[in-house]
Structures are given as C-alpha cells and as structure tokens.
Design an enzyme around this catalytic site. Structure first.
Site, PDB file in Angstrom:
ATOM      1  N   CYS A 240       0.567  -1.385   0.678  1.00 22.35           N
ATOM      2  CA  CYS A 240      -0.189  -0.025  -0.054  1.00 22.35           C
ATOM      3  C   CYS A 240       0.688   1.356  -0.169  1.00 22.35           C
ATOM      4  O   CYS A 240       0.381   2.329  -0.406  1.00 22.35           O
ATOM      5  CB  CYS A 240      -0.720   0.173   1.235  1.00 22.35           C
ATOM      6  SG  CYS A 240      -0.154  -0.015   2.666  1.00 22.35           S
TER       7      CYS A 240
ATOM      8  N   CYS B  86       8.355   0.427   3.605  1.00 17.23           N
ATOM      9  CA  CYS B  86       7.181   2.009   2.799  1.00 17.23           C
ATOM     10  C   CYS B  86       7.905   3.469   3.325  1.00 17.23           C
ATOM     11  O   CYS B  86       7.436   3.733   3.049  1.00 17.23           O
ATOM     12  CB  CYS B  86       6.214   1.324   2.775  1.00 17.23           C
ATOM     13  SG  CYS B  86       4.935   1.754   3.823  1.00 17.23           S
TER      14      CYS B  86
ATOM     15  N   GLN C  60      -1.564 -18.128   0.970  1.00 19.09           N
ATOM     16  CA  GLN C  60      -2.194 -18.740   0.377  1.00 19.09           C
ATOM     17  C   GLN C  60      -2.369 -17.838  -1.502  1.00 19.09           C
ATOM     18  O   GLN C  60      -0.757 -18.329  -2.161  1.00 19.09           O
ATOM     19  CB  GLN C  60      -3.542 -18.219   0.138  1.00 19.09           C
ATOM     20  CG  GLN C  60      -4.714 -19.604   0.524  1.00 19.09           C
ATOM     21  CD  GLN C  60      -6.336 -18.947   0.808  1.00 19.09           C
ATOM     22  OE1 GLN C  60      -6.875 -18.485   0.245  1.00 19.09           O
ATOM     23  NE2 GLN C  60      -6.572 -19.736   2.258  1.00 19.09           N
TER      24      GLN C  60
ATOM     25  N   VAL D 202      10.821  15.128  12.011  1.00 21.00           N
ATOM     26  CA  VAL D 202      10.743  13.396  11.508  1.00 21.00           C
ATOM     27  C   VAL D 202      11.165  12.687  12.475  1.00 21.00           C
ATOM     28  O   VAL D 202      12.415  13.029  12.535  1.00 21.00           O
ATOM     29  CB  VAL D 202      10.967  13.741  10.616  1.00 21.00           C
ATOM     30  CG1 VAL D 202      10.398  11.802   9.831  1.00 21.00           C
ATOM     31  CG2 VAL D 202      10.015  14.242   9.273  1.00 21.00           C
TER      32      VAL D 202
ATOM     33  N   SER E 259       6.094   8.649  17.271  1.00 22.63           N
ATOM     34  CA  SER E 259       6.416   9.133  17.935  1.00 22.63           C
ATOM     35  C   SER E 259       5.250  10.085  18.551  1.00 22.63           C
ATOM     36  O   SER E 259       3.952  10.416  18.407  1.00 22.63           O
ATOM     37  CB  SER E 259       7.735  10.847  17.989  1.00 22.63           C
ATOM     38  OG  SER E 259       6.969  11.581  17.462  1.00 22.63           O
TER      39      SER E 259
ATOM     40  N   LEU F  75       8.270  21.065  20.122  1.00 24.69           N
ATOM     41  CA  LEU F  75       8.012  19.680  21.779  1.00 24.69           C
ATOM     42  C   LEU F  75       8.458  19.445  22.059  1.00 24.69           C
ATOM     43  O   LEU F  75       9.409  18.417  21.616  1.00 24.69           O
ATOM     44  CB  LEU F  75       6.428  19.308  21.171  1.00 24.69           C
ATOM     45  CG  LEU F  75       6.006  17.997  22.633  1.00 24.69           C
ATOM     46  CD1 LEU F  75       5.432  19.619  23.315  1.00 24.69           C
ATOM     47  CD2 LEU F  75       5.018  17.465  21.596  1.00 24.69           C
TER      48      LEU F  75
ATOM     49  N   ALA G 149      -6.192 -11.597  -7.017  1.00 22.89           N
ATOM     50  CA  ALA G 149      -7.104 -11.708  -7.884  1.00 22.89           C
ATOM     51  C   ALA G 149      -8.116 -10.972  -7.819  1.00 22.89           C
ATOM     52  O   ALA G 149      -9.373 -10.474  -7.786  1.00 22.89           O
ATOM     53  CB  ALA G 149      -6.909 -11.824  -9.064  1.00 22.89           C
TER      54      ALA G 149
ATOM     55  N   GLU H 155     -15.582 -19.781  -4.363  1.00 21.38           N
ATOM     56  CA  GLU H 155     -16.552 -18.553  -4.149  1.00 21.38           C
ATOM     57  C   GLU H 155     -17.185 -18.675  -3.001  1.00 21.38           C
ATOM     58  O   GLU H 155     -18.459 -17.917  -2.941  1.00 21.38           O
ATOM     59  CB  GLU H 155     -17.503 -18.008  -5.817  1.00 21.38           C
ATOM     60  CG  GLU H 155     -16.255 -16.990  -6.434  1.00 21.38           C
ATOM     61  CD  GLU H 155     -16.776 -17.608  -7.884  1.00 21.38           C
ATOM     62  OE1 GLU H 155     -16.799 -16.361  -8.350  1.00 21.38           O
ATOM     63  OE2 GLU H 155     -16.874 -18.302  -8.735  1.00 21.38           O
TER      64      GLU H 155
END
Length: 1353
Positions: free
Chosen positions: A52, A82, A121, A278, A367, A424, A816, A1281
């Site tokens: 994602c 990612c 799977q 960051v 954080s 902060l 799929a 299905e």
C-alpha cells in the site's frame, strides 16, 4: 551550526552484512531500496513486498534492531519499510524475510509453521506476517496470546481469513492450546465447543474425520534462539563510542539533517522554521507520498537525548516528545501495574487507546510528540491528554515555556499554537488522584489499526466523598477540524450533582457544543453527533460504577443503575480466532505417493514464507528498462481540450509520453485503451509517461497539464441513472402467473435494499513487464492477469500484430478475485505501446491508490421487491427489480446482471416470479468481475424479503427459510434448470446441528432480555452457488505434458495460480494419474506460448477445467507407455520412460477438456447458467453495541458441499477466505466518493478490509460428507466462491440484533438495513432516545425508561 565533523556516509547492516551508502537520498524509503538496489552487489531483496505504501497493510514489515548504550540492551522492533526513510537507519541492523531463512540454507520455524499450517495462499502478505511474528519471538520467545494478537494487528491478508495464520503462530507459542481461557475458573472453550456439538460424532463416523488442525506439529522445527542472527558487534561499538557529529544527507529535492544535540536542533529549527521534525515518518511520509507535499529540509532528532527521556516525578510522568508510541504504551502499562489505581486513571485511558492505535509497526515508529503536534482531528490521544490537563514543554533558541494541552493549543486543521521556531520537547502527564475519574472512547470502522470516526477523552473530579462535580473536562475528536472542547457543557455542569438531571442537560448542551453542519467533511453527521452523547452516556454509567467502588455501596446517593444497563460500560474484547474443521477421511488403501484427498501444503508455501516466490515486480530490471506512470482524468465527465506535457518532458529522467496517437493497431477494443477526446470517469487513463525510474515517472506524470470542458449530465449514483434513464441494457425473467399469484396471496409487502460496492484489494497491485524481443514484432509480457489469452489478444490488436508474436507469462499472482482480467489486459496493452515506441523494456506497477482509482470492483446494486405470501410463511409470488452500477464502460456488467437476475431465487422455490435487472451507465470507473459474480448481491436481496416476510408473519426467519427451501431430486429454477437439491437440505440440517442453533437462539434471547445496550443476533442462511461459465465457449481448457529421459515431468496448463491452490491440486491430479510422487513433477508457469487460447481462471472452475485437461494428457501418455509397462511389470517409472525413449515414442503430449454447454435463452427465459451447484449453509452469531454501532462476530459455522475434496486444506482455506471477504462486503467495506465522482477511499487507511480482530472468535467449517459430483474431476466441486455468500449470515445476524434493540422501544415491524452494516448504519437503526434527540434536537431524557420527545416550535 558548526560544519566540523559533518558526514554524509550512512552505515547500517542488512541481514548481517555491512552496508555503506554515500549521499543517501532522503526521499528514498527502505522498501524500494531493498527491492531495487543490489546491496553489496548481491541479489535484490524482493521478499519484502509493496502492498500500500502507507503503512496500512504490513506487507513490507521488516525488523529493525538497535543498541541502547545507556541500558546496554539490544532493541528489536517491527516497522513498515514503506514508511522508513533510508536515512533513519544509521547504526541500525535491518533483518528481512530472506535473512532469517531460505530454501538454499535452512528455513526458520516461523516460516515452516505458517507454510505447513496452510497459512499462505497467494503468499504476498506472508513475508510481512513472518517478520511480525519473528520480531515478537526475538523480544519474547514465549509470548502470550494477547501479544500475538497485537503482533498481527498491523498485517492484512485478503486470502486466508487469518485462522490458519493464527493457528500456525499459536502452535509456536508455549501457551495453552485453548488460548481464550482468561482464568483458572473459566471452563475451556474447546470443551464448550464439544458440548455445543461441534465435535459430535456423525451417524456415519467411519466416513468422517474431525480435527482441530489440518497439520501436525510433531515433525516441525523447534524454535532455537541460538540460531538467530547476532546483532553486529560493530554497531554496538559505534553506539558506545558515538561522537557528537551532525549527519547531512542531500537528495535531488531534499536535505535530511540529524543534529548532534539539543542545542544544534534548536539552532536548526531557528534557521529552518518551516522544516518539520521527523521521528517516525508516519505523518510527514504519507503527506509527501499521497498529497505531494515537498519539504526542502527535514530534521531528524534521533540523537537528542532530551527528546527520548522518561522521568517520573511526585506529580506525574514526563515523556520525551520523540518517545515512540509503542514505548509509551509499555511505560504506561508498567506504571499502571506498579502504582495505585487512583493515580493511574489517565495512564489507563491512554493505554486503552494505544493498544488499538495503528499496528505495532506504526506504534514502533510514530512518536508521542508527532501525534500531538500533527493536530489531527481524529487523534485518539489528544482528547485524553487535553481532558487530563497535560502540560507541553516547548523549546526554541530563545528559551523554553510550558503550556497546557487544551482547546487553545489547536489552531485549525493540522495546525497548533506552536511558533515556527519552536518544538515540542516533552509531555507531562499528571498523576490522577482519588475522586478523579478518566475514561476514553473511540469508534472506528475497524476495532484495530483504523482511524477513529469519533473519539473522546473525559475527566470528572468530584468533591471528596460526594457526587458533586468539582471539575469536568470533555474533549472530542472527529467532530470538527480540530480536537473540540465541550466548553459550555463542561463549565455549566460544575458544582452539579452527578444524577439523571445532569445527564439530561449534558446531552442537550453537548449537542450545542458539538455542532456539525450537514455538509461537514466526512459525512455521517447525525451518526457522529449521536456518538458524542452516546459516549457521554457510557461515561455517565462508568462514573457511577466507579463511585460505587469508591464508596463501597451498590446505590450511592440513592441512585441504583439497573443491572441490564451495565453491559454498556463493558468494551468488546478482542480474541484470536479459533475453530474446527471437519473433512472426509482419505481412502484407506491409498498409495503413499497418492495425495488426492490429502491436506497437502500449498505448492509454493515455503517460498512464500521465505520471500523466494517471484511475482511480477520481483523480476530483476533489465538494462535500459523504463518505468511507465499513468496519467488519469481528474474529471468525471468532460471533454479533453488539451494535453500539455512540455514541463513533464523536461524533468530529470523522463524519456517520452505515450498517447492514443502512438497506438499502431486498433485504438478501440473493450472501449478505449487510452482516452483521447472525452473522459467519462475520474481515473480514466489518458496517457502515460515513461522515465528511468518510478519516482521520475511519477513526478513527471503529475506535471502533465490537461485542460477540460465539463459535460452534462454527471451520473454517479443508481438514483441518478434511474432518473436519467442511463442504462446499458436490461434482462427479464418470468415464471408462472405472477399477477394471479399476488391476488391469491394472503398478504403482500414491498421493500428495498442497497448493497454497496466492494474493492478487490488484492495484495499485489496490477503489474506488467513488457520486453520487445527485437525481431518480427515479438513481444514477451509478464503480467499479473487471470486471463492470459485476453491480454494476448488485446496487446496484439493494439500493436497491430498477430497473436502468435505476443507471449503472456504468469508465474503467480498476489490475489485477483476477478479484478485482474480487463484492467490488467489494458495496462499490458498501454505498456506494450510504450515498449513499441521506445524499443525498450517497460515496467508498470500501479500504486495502491492508483489501482483503486482506476479499477472498478463489485457492482453496487439496488433491489426493489414486492412479495406475496401465505400466513404460514410460504412465499408464492415475488416481483424484483434490480439496478446495478456498471460504471463508465460495460466491461462484464451485463453478464453480472444476468447472474443476479437468474440467482434471485437463491435457495428457495418461489413458484411465480418476475425478475428484472437494469445495468446502469454512470460516470464512475467501470465495475467488473468479483468473486461470487453477482450472487452475493442476489442473496442479500432475497434474504431481505425473507426476513421481512418472517417479521410480518410473526414467525422466526429460519422457519420461513426452511419452509421455502428447494426440495427433491428434480427441483426447477425459474429459468427451468432442473437440479438435485437434496444436498441443500442436508447442508441446512447439518449446519443447524453443528451450530446448536436452537439452543443458542434461546441463549441469545436470554442475553437480550438481560441487557439493554448490548444485543445479540443469530441467523442461519442457505447457500447455493453456480459453478462454471455461463458463456459456454469459456468452459474449455488445455494442458501440456513433457516427460524427460530421466523420468522427470514438466507440466503446464491454462490456469493461473493466484493463491487458490490450483497448481497444488493440478500436481495432485497428475501424480495420481501417472502414479508417481508429486516431487517428480514440476509445474511450470502459465504461458500462452505453451498452452494457447486459455480461458480465464475464474467462476470456481479452475480445477474442474484444467484438472480434466491434465488428466487427459496423463492418460494419453500412459497409453503410450502401456506396452513397456506390460513388458516389464516390475520396472520403475524411469525404466518405462527410458525404454519408450529408446523406441522413439513421443514423451510429450497435450491434453484438452471440453466442458458443459451452458446456454441461456433470455428471450424464452430458460436454459442453464452453470455446470452444477455448490450447496451450503452458514450460521452466525454477533453482538452489537447499541450505543456506538460497534459489533463483535462471536461465532460462525459453515457447512459446504465440496463433493469429494481433492485437497481439504486448500478447500477449507478457500471457504474461510471467501467468507471473510463476504464478511467485509456485508459489514465494513465501504467505497466513498465525492459529489464530483472522486474516490475518497484509496488505501487501507480509508478503506478497511477485515483484519484479524474482525474474524469470528469461533469459526467452524465442515465439508459435507457423502457428497458426489459426476460433473467434475474425482467428484470434487469448485468451492472458491460459494462461501462469499456466507458473509450475509453475519449481516442478517446483525439485523436480528438491531431488531431486538428496536423492540425495546416498541418498534416491532420490518425495517431497511442497507449493506454494508457499518457502525453508522447499526447505530442509527437502533433507534433510542439519543438518536431521537439528534433528530429533534430537544428532548426530555429519561435514560432508564425511554424518551419523552418534545417538539420545538
């Protein structure tokens, strides 16, 4: 800031090997670095997957290890690669799935367990699952089940349904097998399951086997801590001898600075006031990736010790702002155990929120300070911190100051009162004291790892020994652009007694304080406003309970809360799923090598678990390879006035633009490949940019300027389409005399239901790699597609060449579900045009949001019905009209509607029906095939009027279902398809027995009588799913079989492996037919160059078609070997093969299978739409929270007629996975669009699929015994299905629970509940004094006796 000692060399370790990177790019994340960089000239580490890109799915999970020099301790934590910038890794050790084990060396027990327990799977999520569990074990070799549950909360799976994954990891843990036992006094849940009949012996027990697991742990590797990778001693020395130096890394657009100390940090913040700090990159990272934010300078304060300090004082706890949320949770949990309860009220409230805030991967990076200063209106922590008067310590070059975290801190959406040069430094959380009570609340679409819809933090302080409020503070999130303080309510209730009068006035004032306009972003305004007063009511009850504890009285101050109200204060617990699987015994006299009927592990499971399984984007890049990024429409219906790519073409690395003018062959097939004149949806593909990298192509694609001229009408919804009569086509099916039957009916009813769409959310997004071969126009394409033939044909037509010049290769697909047919082929064609134009290899991998924007999903359907019935519940007439949202192109929408219309009878015999379906043309991306292919929508509509009839007749729903079931050997559908329905009734009865339905229904009714604000529901539904293609031409398959002189066998066929275990079953079939071990057979990839004219792998027919083709090939080969086998009956397979070779007998053969002719004549209204039916039944029990709309899936029992299963482990896995997908469809997955047709839900953070917390606590699956199917190989059935339909049993159990809630205020009639049954729909259907208060705004509230509504004039 001194420049002396600055270095830009990054030093870290990957899988035990030292890596030095010069000038590391701050924009580069760890995930693409691992996947695309040859680390130390070694292979790329592609086991870590892109799922994602936003930290929401866990596919990219790796382990980071760091040495803490102060504590002399090595810390291991899981992260999302990612979201992890490469520049954060200095001094760290990275462990990927390849680093813990491989088939070339040895595999790790975690890898072996998940593979052999059938927990993989499609395999795309498996490396992430493995690394999450591996990290847990490195920190705690004997974890508790609660730790295991939290470990998996950040990982999503779309295939398995999680149960086998949990079983695998549970087996590693040393805890009790019955992990749900919470104390020694509680009876074992497994024993309870036996009492409930799950393990009851069948009357033909010799034909059955009941087991709690489909795998054995006896021969699995034990966990051996001594074999783990050691933390590099060099990194320990680096940390011990760490010099005070500043690191600076520069990229093309960004500079990343790591200051050496606080003084340098404050100086940098003064120098670069706009530069964000960051720490974990969980907020800035997604903003840069998904919103296009660019920060020229980023400051990473990893080495500033003051930001990581933890200090307890007499007054409370001071936490450094850079402490990770995971560390904060651990500190607070420890503190709540060590300090008196009265001092840790705030701590406990924070812990409750932290346990469900993101997954562990997010909590390990994010954080505390980042969560606060991001100013997110849905922050789960800020309302508690604000309510508890927490203090923020701010620092700048000019000095320090302290402020309260309160309503003045939040200045607007994503804004705070921090000055640009300030940061902060720490957060002070004061201890609570006696008579101070703090609670937190949240409601989200998913209980874990999901943003809150609404949350709250509430604190009340009483005057000692009284119920008089000394101070009240209530803050809410999700009801405005910032965290909102209910100021008036909090102030005016001070000095008031905590009683019913206060409750009445508090709710009124809260609705005034929390004012949301109907047009507020996020929608669901009435639901969100209702939640605010529902939360307060829960708080009101919880406070009374706490006062009872403090005073030691049942009725302090004369108030006694009814017992049946108390469950409102008990939150739903999260338990790991467990269950039983019942399957047929294998044949007793089966040869040891014959695996048919055995629960064989997925063919690629071990490679899935080690990261060695190769998917499309795992293929190494070729020299000169280009990357294609697509440019899509931002308008839903408009004319393209101009396309300006001049700026894009001058950006670094950009090679060319691909437009419709570049297509050498046909420009139109299945509508336009590229749109050149008019766009008809947001996401319509207009052109593409090819560049030397994915990043460069993406930046350039964003720089292409397109001018539009909007067109009318804009049709988005089904209601829009009906109004404008915007239809592609319609279908009608009529049987019997409907009008006469309505006249004879005792009663009639009308109603409707809307079933929302569904995103496929396959874990591997669309991907293609096109390689031009350089002569004769030959093109080779690796494509993630279910339908290689269609991709081949479309590419050939687009390039203007014959199909024999195009080869489509598919090794495996990461899921799929019907979504990789049309769009996959179109993307392959566009990439082929790019390769044709540039003469280079071209790769195109869609990002998750891009994939969801471009590709459609399951069709939303509106069903309107009129039903005639007798007083005993028999339905004699039904008239149903359906409307489906086909989108901007027809795709396969017509065939889907044919399936909906023809399956509206579901499992019921209705003698007189008139069924009509309209396919609507709208300005949304075209919807397409999806697992179940229209039948999930059909069953939802049918069960809606079944429940309505039951309500009207005063009968139970199961009685109405049972009386209307198809019966007998020659049942007949409305389209005159005669079938044997006896197994449907058998499945129904088996499910009733297995689920102990009637006993549990009594228990549900008892529970509901005892509880006002929690209700349970139970529902059992019959299932019937057609198998095979309704388009007869597609019911065929081919296979190719080669036998080599050494006896080894190479096999391929026309089906694609996408996680459903097709290749595994095919190998079992070939082994059985050839009478050789599976290990002697290698199944090659699917390729149009080996098996031509393939049918799509869909319609649950993969094994039926391809298995028969393989069987045909094997039998042909055996006939050729027969003479040599007769000559040498004691010989071996190898002997016979060698002899055949010497005698010049061909050892290569093809196989072919011609399936059933399925022909439906819609003019006559008769024919067949499927080869055969899979029958089943599903029973589900749920519990809902009437005040919030939350629900818990308690138990589901599923019985499926799978015929004689070729592989019970694969079939049960498919059933559980399909059920979970149906669970998502009917209860939580919701696509949201803007009024202009822009998809809002473009990733796992906005579109929630079921996670491990959503699976029923008890999930039991039984394969119907004694079932035969002459229509398919070895009497098996295609069951991929059917169980999607079982998800509707949960939906109707929820509706049953809502009905119980409505009866509390005298509402006993039928009501409409649309799908999915989200918290908003559940809450607003549970009509009570709070929902009515929002509707009418003014109410006289008596929470214990119901509402007294007052009209406002």
């Amino acid at each position: 800031m001194s420049q002396q000692g600055i270095t830009d060399e990054l030093v870290f370790f990957v899988n035990g090997r030292k890596v030095r990177e010069q000038n590391a790019d701050p924009e580069l994340m760890l995930l693409p670095y691992l996947r695309k960089t040859r680390i130390l000239l070694l292979f790329k580490l592609t086991g870590t997957k892109y799922g994602c890109g936003g930290g929401g799915c866990g596919s990219c999970t790796v382990m980071i290890s760091k040495y803490n020099a102060q504590e002399k301790k090595i810390l291991h934590f899981s992260v999302n690669a990612c979201l992890t910038p490469l520049c954060m890794l200095h001094g760290a050790a990275v462990t990927t799935v390849e680093g813990i084990g491989s088939t070339r060396t040895s595999i790790h027990p975690v890898q072996e367990y998940i593979a052999k327990a059938h927990g993989s799977q499609c395999g795309f999520c498996t490396p992430g699952m493995v690394m999450s569990m591996y990290t847990l074990l490195r920190n705690n070799p004997t974890p508790s089940m609660a730790q295991l549950q939290q470990c998996l909360a950040g990982n999503l799976c779309r295939c398995t349904g999680y149960r086998p994954i949990v079983d695998a990891f549970r087996a590693i843990c040393t805890a009790s097998n019955c992990c749900q036992r919470t104390g020694p006094e509680e009876s074992c849940h497994l024993g309870k399951a036996e009492q409930d009949g799950i393990l009851a012996e069948s009357r033909d027990s010799d034909q059955l086997q009941v087991c709690s697991q489909l795998f054995k742990t006896d021969d699995l590797l034990p966990l051996d801590e001594t074999q783990e990778l050691i933390f590099p001693p060099e990194l320990m020395l680096m940390e011990e001898r760490r010099e005070k130096r500043t690191f600076v890394f520069r990229g093309e657009r960004m500079m990343w600075i790591v200051p050496a100390n606080l003084e340098e940090l404050l100086q940098l913040k003064s120098q670069y006031p706009k530069a964000p700090l960051v720490v974990g990159n969980t907020n800035i990272g997604p903003n840069m990736k998904f919103k296009g934010a660019v920060h020229p300078v980023i400051i990473h304060p990893a080495k500033v010790s003051e930001l990581h300090s933890i200090q307890f004082t007499e007054e409370g706890l001071r936490l450094g702002a850079a402490c990770s949320l995971g560390h904060v949770k651990d500190v607070l949990e420890k503190a709540t155990a060590e300090f008196a309860t009265e001092k840790t009220e705030t701590f406990q409230a924070l812990v409750e929120q932290l346990r469900v805030l993101g997954g562990e991967q997010i909590r390990n990076l994010a954080s505390l300070g980042g969560n606060i200063v991001s100013g997110s209106p849905t922050s789960d922590l800020n309302p508690i911190l604000a309510a508890s008067k927490c203090v923020l310590e701010l620092a700048s070059k000019g000095g320090r100051r302290e402020i309260h975290l309160d309503e003045n801190f939040f200045a607007g959406f994503g804004k705070t009162s921090l000055r640009p040069e300030e940061l902060l430094l720490s957060v002070f959380i004061p201890f609570s004291r006696k008579w101070q009570i703090v609670f937190a609340f949240r409601q989200a679409s998913r209980r874990e790892n999901a943003f809150s819809i609404v949350n709250a933090g509430m604190q009340v302080v009483f005057k000692d020994e009284t119920n008089v409020v000394a101070n009240l503070r209530m803050f809410f999130g999700g009801v405005g652009p910032t965290t909102v303080y209910a100021k008036r309510c909090s102030k005016e209730l001070t000095n008031r007694s905590w009683d019913e009068n206060l409750l009445n006035q508090a709710c009124e004032m809260l609705l005034d304080d929390i004012s949301l306009p109907d047009s507020a972003p996020g929608g669901s305004v009435k639901f969100r406003r209702t939640l605010t007063i529902s939360f307060f009511y829960k708080f009101y009850l919880q406070v009374w309970q706490r006062l009872q504890q403090l005073l030691g009285k049942e009725d302090p101050f004369g108030v006694n809360i009814p017992e049946r109200f108390r469950s409102a204060t008990i939150p739903f617990s999260i338990k790991l799923p467990q269950g039983f699987q019942r399957l047929q015994k294998a044949v007793l006299d089966q040869f040891s090598w014959d695996a048919v009927g055995q629960p064989v592990m997925h063919l690629s499971a071990i490679k899935h678990a080690t990261g060695e399984a190769v998917y499309c984007d795992d293929i190494p890049s070729q020299e000169g390879e280009l990357f294609l990024a697509l440019v899509t429409s931002t308008r839903a219906h408009a004319k393209i006035v101009s396309i300006d790519a001049s700026e894009a073409l001058h950006l670094p690395g950009v090679f060319d633009i691909i437009t419709t003018q570049d297509i050498p062959g046909k420009k139109i097939d299945m509508e336009e490949i590229l749109c050149g004149s008019e766009v008809t949806c947001v996401g319509h593909i207009i052109c593409g940019i090819v560049a030397d990298s994915q990043l460069h192509a993406k930046i350039a694609a964003a720089a292409v300027k397109i001018m539009y001229e909007d067109l009318e009408p804009l049709v988005l919804t089904l209601e829009d389409a009906i109004q404008h009569k915007s239809f592609y086509d319609h279908f009608k099916l009529e049987n019997g005399d409907v009008d006469a039957a309505f006249e004879k009916a005792d009663q009639q009813l009308e109603g409707q239901i809307h079933i929302g769409g569904q995103e496929h959310f396959y874990m591997e997004t669309h991907g293609v790699l096109v390689t031009p071969k350089g002569e004769d126009g030959e093109t080779e394409i690796v494509c993630s597609t279910q339908y290689p033939k269609f991709a081949q044909t479309l590419v050939a037509d687009t390039l203007g060449i014959p199909s024999n010049r195009v080869t489509i290769r598919v090794k495996r697909i990461g899921g799929a579900f019907g979504g990789k047919v049309v769009i996959a082929s179109r993307i392959a064609a566009i990439a082929a045009v790019a390769a044709h134009k540039t003469g280079r290899s071209v790769r195109c991998i869609l990002e998750r949001g891009e994939d969801m924007l471009i590709s459609g999903g399951r069709h939303p359907v509106l069903g309107r019905y009129k039903v005639g019935y007798l007083t005993d519940g028999r339905i004699i007439a039904a008239e149903v009209t359906c409307y489906s949202n086909g989108g901007n192109e027809v795709d396969c929408s017509l065939v889907v509607m044919q399936e909906i219309v023809s399956k509206l009878d579901s499992g019921y015999y209705i003698p007189h029906v008139r069924l009509t379906g309209f396919v609507c043309k709208t300005n949304l991306p075209s919807n397409t095939a999806f697992r179940g292919f229209g039948q999930p929508q059909a069953i939802a509509i049918t069960e809606s009027w079944i429940t309505d009839v039951a309500t009207k007749c005063g009968l139970s729903a199961e009685k109405v279902r049972e009386i209307n079931l198809y019966r007998g050997q020659e049942a007949c559908t409305p389209y005159k398809h005669v079938f044997d329905s006896r197994n449907q009734l058998t499945c129904w009865n088996e499910c009733l027995q297995m689920a102990s339905y009637h006993n549990r229904k009594i228990s549900v009714e008892k529970f509901n009588n005892l509880n006002r604000w929690k209700k349970r529901g139970i529902s059992i539904v019959p299932l019937r799913k057609g198998v095979g293609f309704s388009e007869s031409t597609l019911n065929q398959a081919g296979a190719l079989l080669h036998v080599y002189e050494d006896g080894s066998v190479l096999l391929t066929h026309g089906g694609t492996e996408m996680g459903q275990g097709l290749h595994t079953k095919i190998l079992q079939i070939a082994s059985h037919e050839l009478k050789i071990p599976m290990s002697a057979i290698h199944l090659s990839e699917t390729s149009t160059g080996m098996v031509p004219n393939t049918s799509p792998t869909a319609a649950s027919s993969g094994t039926d078609l391809n298995g028969m083709a393989v069987k045909d090939a094997c039998q042909t080969l055996l006939q050729r070997l027969q003479p040599f086998m007769q000559e040498n009956p004691k010989g071996t397979w190898k002997d016979w093969v060698e002899e055949a070779f010497k005698n010049k007998v061909s050892l290569s053969t093809t196989g072919f299978f011609k399936g059933d002719d399925t022909v439906m004549d819609w003019e006559k209204g008769e024919g067949t739409t499927a080869s055969y039916f899979v029958f089943g039944a599903a029973c589900s029990e749920v519990e809902i929270d009437c005040l919030t709309g939350d629900h818990k899936n308690i138990r589901t029992d599923i019985v499926i007629d799978a015929g004689c299963s070729i592989n019970p482990a694969v079939d049960i896995g498919q059933i559980e996975g399909a059920f979970t997908q149906g669970l998502g469809l009917f209860t939580m997955e919701e696509l949201k669009y803007s009024p202009k047709g822009v998809l809002y839900t473009r990733g796992p953070t906005q579109y929630e699929i079921p996670a491990v917390c959503d699976i029923p606590e008890q999930l039991n699956v039984s394969l119907l015994p004694r079932s035969q199917n002459p229509k398919a190989i070895y009497s098996s059935k295609g069951i991929g299905e059917a169980a999607v339909l079982a998800g509707c049993s949960v939906f109707y159990a929820i509706k049953d629970a809502i009905a119980a809630a409505r009866r509390e205020i005298g509402l006993t009639g039928s009501f409409t509940l649309n799908s999915p049954s989200t918290p908003a729909r559940i809450r607003m259907a549970c009509i009570d004094q709070f929902t009515e208060m929002v509707r009418f705004q003014t109410v006289c509230l008596n929470p214990f006796h119901g509402p007294l509504l007052c009209e406002r004039y």
